[in-house]
Design an enzyme around this catalytic site. Structure first.
Site, PDB file in Angstrom:
ATOM      1  N   ASP A 174       7.198 -14.303   0.620  1.00  0.00           N
ATOM      2  CA  ASP A 174       8.409 -15.100   0.756  1.00  0.00           C
ATOM      3  C   ASP A 174       8.071 -16.591   0.859  1.00  0.00           C
ATOM      4  OD1 ASP A 174      11.149 -15.557   0.961  1.00  0.00           O
ATOM      5  OD2 ASP A 174      11.443 -13.978   2.445  1.00  0.00           O
ATOM      6  N   GLU A 207       8.434 -15.435  -4.484  1.00  0.00           N
ATOM      7  CA  GLU A 207       9.761 -16.043  -4.411  1.00  0.00           C
ATOM      8  C   GLU A 207       9.657 -17.549  -4.687  1.00  0.00           C
ATOM      9  OE1 GLU A 207      12.463 -14.607  -1.633  1.00  0.00           O
ATOM     10  OE2 GLU A 207      11.759 -12.551  -1.843  1.00  0.00           O
ATOM     11  N   TRP A 208       8.621 -17.910  -5.343  1.00  0.00           N
ATOM     12  CA  TRP A 208       8.278 -19.299  -5.649  1.00  0.00           C
ATOM     13  C   TRP A 208       9.417 -20.061  -6.318  1.00  0.00           C
ATOM     14  CZ3 TRP A 208       3.036 -20.228  -8.673  1.00  0.00           C
ATOM     15  CH2 TRP A 208       2.796 -21.602  -8.815  1.00  0.00           C
ATOM     16  N   PRO A 209       9.966 -19.591  -7.471  1.00  0.00           N
ATOM     17  CA  PRO A 209      11.025 -20.386  -8.107  1.00  0.00           C
ATOM     18  C   PRO A 209      12.300 -20.467  -7.280  1.00  0.00           C
ATOM     19  CG  PRO A 209      10.711 -18.299  -9.247  1.00  0.00           C
ATOM     20  CD  PRO A 209       9.577 -18.423  -8.285  1.00  0.00           C
ATOM     21  N   LEU A 210      12.611 -19.425  -6.512  1.00  0.00           N
ATOM     22  CA  LEU A 210      13.801 -19.439  -5.670  1.00  0.00           C
ATOM     23  C   LEU A 210      13.813 -20.646  -4.737  1.00  0.00           C
ATOM     24  CD1 LEU A 210      16.280 -18.243  -4.183  1.00  0.00           C
ATOM     25  CD2 LEU A 210      14.684 -16.795  -2.911  1.00  0.00           C
ATOM     26  N   TYR A 211      12.660 -20.968  -4.156  1.00  0.00           N
ATOM     27  CA  TYR A 211      12.585 -22.058  -3.192  1.00  0.00           C
ATOM     28  C   TYR A 211      12.368 -23.425  -3.857  1.00  0.00           C
ATOM     29  CZ  TYR A 211      12.623 -18.622   0.530  1.00  0.00           C
ATOM     30  OH  TYR A 211      12.999 -17.609   1.389  1.00  0.00           O
ATOM     31  N   ASP A 235      19.349 -13.769  -2.112  1.00  0.00           N
ATOM     32  CA  ASP A 235      19.289 -12.335  -1.810  1.00  0.00           C
ATOM     33  C   ASP A 235      20.548 -11.621  -2.281  1.00  0.00           C
ATOM     34  OD1 ASP A 235      16.929 -12.887  -0.547  1.00  0.00           O
ATOM     35  OD2 ASP A 235      17.619 -12.360   1.469  1.00  0.00           O
TER      36      ASP A 235
END
Length: 339
Positions: A174, A207-211, A235
């Protein structure tokens, strides 16, 4: 009826109901970027993940059957092995956040909560492997996990070694509590290399691109070189509004994200919530059909101990799974939208 015909039929049934409609989905013909060189996830990962259904429930005293605990994972492993799930491809049993003790041990290693996981993760992994399944675990690139447990910042190498020593087969990493975008990117790269150095085959779920999206546009070519799949959006929740928002984001950004997906690296729209409470029958069919077409990891989050026969049949539909698991690994995209 062929697999493709059955899938198209399922989607068309919903064409007049949905505010948006995928009239047709075609395969993107562009070559994909270089993938993470670990030989894993050559087709989208399939399995079960606890988060959406069980969240961070650590109250085993009052809710012993629905808390995040060794008991839950032992029971789910048994069902996955004996009730047809493993046979159709669901092989990863994945622990999400809230499995850890509040502090690392005296040697700086992560440790499971001793009350909820009395046998520790290694014993759980051994049991999962004895059932012909694989174990996934959760950690965070930052200073803490999203739920406030110890993060891996400053401990990437020791955490990778710990997971390998325990017999872990997948890491969901995460992105909470990072100090900067550089911290985020460097941390994801560092853990990828650390996992490979262990010599154990560990699928790396990022979850790199999400953040990154709120600040910068992710470099998906670079992300694919380090991760086996990657989350792009918020999510999923057990509601049609959540599913629809994921589909809207995916189609709005498909020119950036679809070409990079393929064997070894996949766009991850998050969990399947089929078998829970928020989706109608037609909405469950839609999620299953479109996740299959999008070559998405099929990670269920539900209670397999109490799932309806209808939901089970949908999740275990071999023809739909065959679309998802096509070795060519081409992700579908929306051609046009019908109002």
């Amino acid at each position: 009826m062929t697999a493709t015909m059955k899938l198209v039929s399922s989607v068309r049934r919903l064409g007049c109901v949905l505010a948006f409609c995928f009239l047709a989905l075609f395969l993107w013909g562009l070559p994909v970027a270089r993938a993470l060189d670990n030989g894993l996830a050559m087709t989208p990962t399939m399995g079960w993940l606890h988060w959406e259904r069980f969240m961070c429930n650590v109250n085993c005293q009052e809710e012993p059957d629905s808390c995040v605990s060794e008991k839950l994972f032992l029971q789910i492993a048994e069902i996955m092995a004996s009730d047809g799930w493993k046979d159709v491809g669901y092989e990863y049993l994945c622990i999400d956040d809230c499995w850890m003790a509040p502090e690392r041990d005296s040697e700086g290693r992560l440790q499971a909560d001793s009350k909820r996981f009395p046998g520790g993760i290694r014993r759980l992994a051994n049991y999962v492997h004895s059932k012909g399944l694989k174990l996934g675990i959760y950690a965070d690139v930052g200073n803490k996990t999203c739920a406030g447990f110890p993060g891996s910042f400053g401990y990437y190498d020791i955490d990778a070694e710990t997971f390998a020593d325990w017999g872990v087969d997948l890491l969901k990493f995460d992105g909470c509590y990072c100090d900067s975008i550089k911290h985020l990117a460097d941390g994801y790269k560092h853990m990828s290399l650390a996992l490979n150095r262990t010599g154990r085959s560990i699928v790396y779920s990022c979850e790199w691109p999400l953040y990154m999206w709120p600040i910068f546009k992710p470099n998906y070519t670079e992300i694919r070189e380090y991760c086996n799949h990657w989350r792009n959006f918020a999510d999923v929740y057990d509601s049609w509004q959540s599913i629809r928002s994921i589909l809207d984001w995916t189609t709005s950004n498909q020119e950036r994200i679809v070409p990079v997906a393929g064997p070894g690296g996949w766009n991850d729209p998050d969990m399947l919530v089929i078998g829970n409470f928020g989706l109608s029958r037609d909405q469950q069919i839609t999620q299953m059909a479109l996740w299959a077409i999008m070559a998405a990891p099929l990670l269920m989050s539900n209670d397999l101990r109490h799932i309806s026969l209808e939901a089970k049949a949908l999740l275990q539909d071999k023809d739909v799974i065959a679309i998802n698991q096509d070795p060519l690994g081409k992700q579908g995209y929306r051609l046009r939208k019908v109002q």
